[in-house]
Enzyme design. Structure first.
Site: not given
Ligand code: SAH
Ligand code: SF4
Length: 357
Positions: A93, A113, A117, A120, A169-170, A223-225, A302, A345
């Protein structure tokens, strides 16, 4: 199967090689590049600076393939989402997030991916395959088709002004194709999106961070988190392989080349997991320890069925932001857009998969 060569995704040098193999003069390669990426033409017949013969010869040898739009949805807040399909039937998408007079297109680099995580939805889908350079570039070209932004407009006249590599994806697990795609998208004789208007987000593949930042020149988001290895490893398995010290060291190396660069850190606000005042202070200490010129994006989580996390309350998010602001860091709170069409995302493609599955 066709034995024709796909043009989208070839570098300038590769296009030049193809043209010389056909026995054509080098300036034809430059013209072809402009037809592809400046004019956005996908039909050889429309390449009117070429003779009929040359157009026929190109059509015999090459294809120009965009990803197909399977469905599209527009949210009440104007967020635009497309489900795109590649030649082999794989789908991703893409989302366009409009602001007042500009906006960002969010593109993907892989189908699924492998990072897994925990928060995600993409991460729960496993990796199917890498996208090719042409498939990465092709996504943005579809958005330009839809928004009628061919031929390439001047910066000020673009609705599709920015690109975020934050879809599925990463990107740093698909380095070669991502570098190639970024260099095509930013080429001044073609699509011509400025490197400063592209942000690439990574979960922190430490050994690749400097390499990709240098090879593409695009902005970096991490993406530190989480502010500690203990928390980060719980929610991001990749942290066990590349712990915070390695990620932060890579950020430091990147910044040491040019002190004016700042790095954006994405920070998902997960209730009771990483959102305490103590966590905010730990985050500040981490940035100080590595002397990082940082900016934060605090992202509202989300939730999705079965994810096991809850979003932090507004109060907690604001309290967290206040601590960061107090220490001199920008920390805007990002609320999700396009919620009614599940455009956030980490949720991309999931609804459709559930329907299919
Ligand atoms: N893989 C890469 C880029 C794609 S993810 C990465 O992880 O940075 C893009 C962003 O969406 C990341 O910062 C990720 O942490 C965030 N994301 C993933 N799941 C999410 C969710 N359920 N709610 C909000 N943001 C989310
Ligand atoms: Fe992959 Fe980014 Fe999702 Fe982590 S947050 S699973 S690296 S798409």
């Amino acid at each position: 199967m066709t034995d024709k060569t796909e043009l989208l995704g070839l570098s300038k040098e590769e296009i030049a090689e193809q043209i010389s193999k056909l026995g054509e003069k080098p300036f034809r390669a430059k013209q072809l590049w402009q037809w592809l990426y400046y004019h956005g033409v996908s039909d050889f017949e429309k390449m009117t600076s070429f003779s009929k013969d040359l157009r026929a010869k190109l059509a015999e040898n090459f294809t120009i393939t965009r990803p197909k739009i399977v469905t599209e949805q527009i949210s009440i807040d104007k967020t635009h989402k497309w489900l795109l399909e590649f030649a082999d039937g794989q789908r991703v998408e893409m989302v366009y997030i409009p602001e007042e007079d500009r906006g960002a297109v969010c593109i993907s680099t892989q189908v699924g991916c492998a990072m897994g995580c925990r928060f995600c939805h993409t991460g729960s889908q496993k990796l199917t395959r890498n996208l090719s350079a042409g498939e990465i570039v092709g996504q943005f070209m579809v958005a330009r088709d839809v928004y009628n932004e061919w031929p390439t407009k001047t910066d000020e006249n673009r609705m599709l002004s920015n690109i975020v590599v934050m879809g599925m994806g990463e990107p740093l697990q698909n380095v070669e194709n991502v570098i190639k795609a970024m260099n095509i998208i930013t080429d001044g004789e073609g699509i011509s999106v400025s490197r400063r208007r592209i942000t690439l987000s990574t979960s922190g593949i430490a050994p690749k961070i400097v390499e990709v930042a240098e090879a593409t020149g695009v902005r970096l988001a991490i993406s530190l988190h989480a502010p500690t290895d203990e928390i980060r490893s719980q929610i991001m398995p990749i942290n066990k392989k590349y712990p915070l010290a390695e990620v932060m060291k890579a950020c430091q190396d990147y910044q040491s080349k040019d002190g004016s660069r700042y790095i954006t850190f994405e920070y998902l606000m997960l209730n009771g997991v990483n959102d305490s005042i103590e966590n905010a202070n730990q985050l500040i200490n981490l940035m100080k320890k590595y002397q990082i010129n940082a900016k934060f994006n605090l992202i509202a989580f989300n939730p999705w069925p079965g994810c096991g996390f809850e979003p932090s309350s507004n109060n907690r998010i604001h309290a967290f932001a206040k601590v960061l602001n107090h220490a001199g860091y920008a920390a805007p709170i990002r609320t999700p857009r396009g919620q009614d069409i599940l455009a956030a995302c980490g949720q991309l493609k999931s609804k459709k998969d559930q329907q299919q599955g």
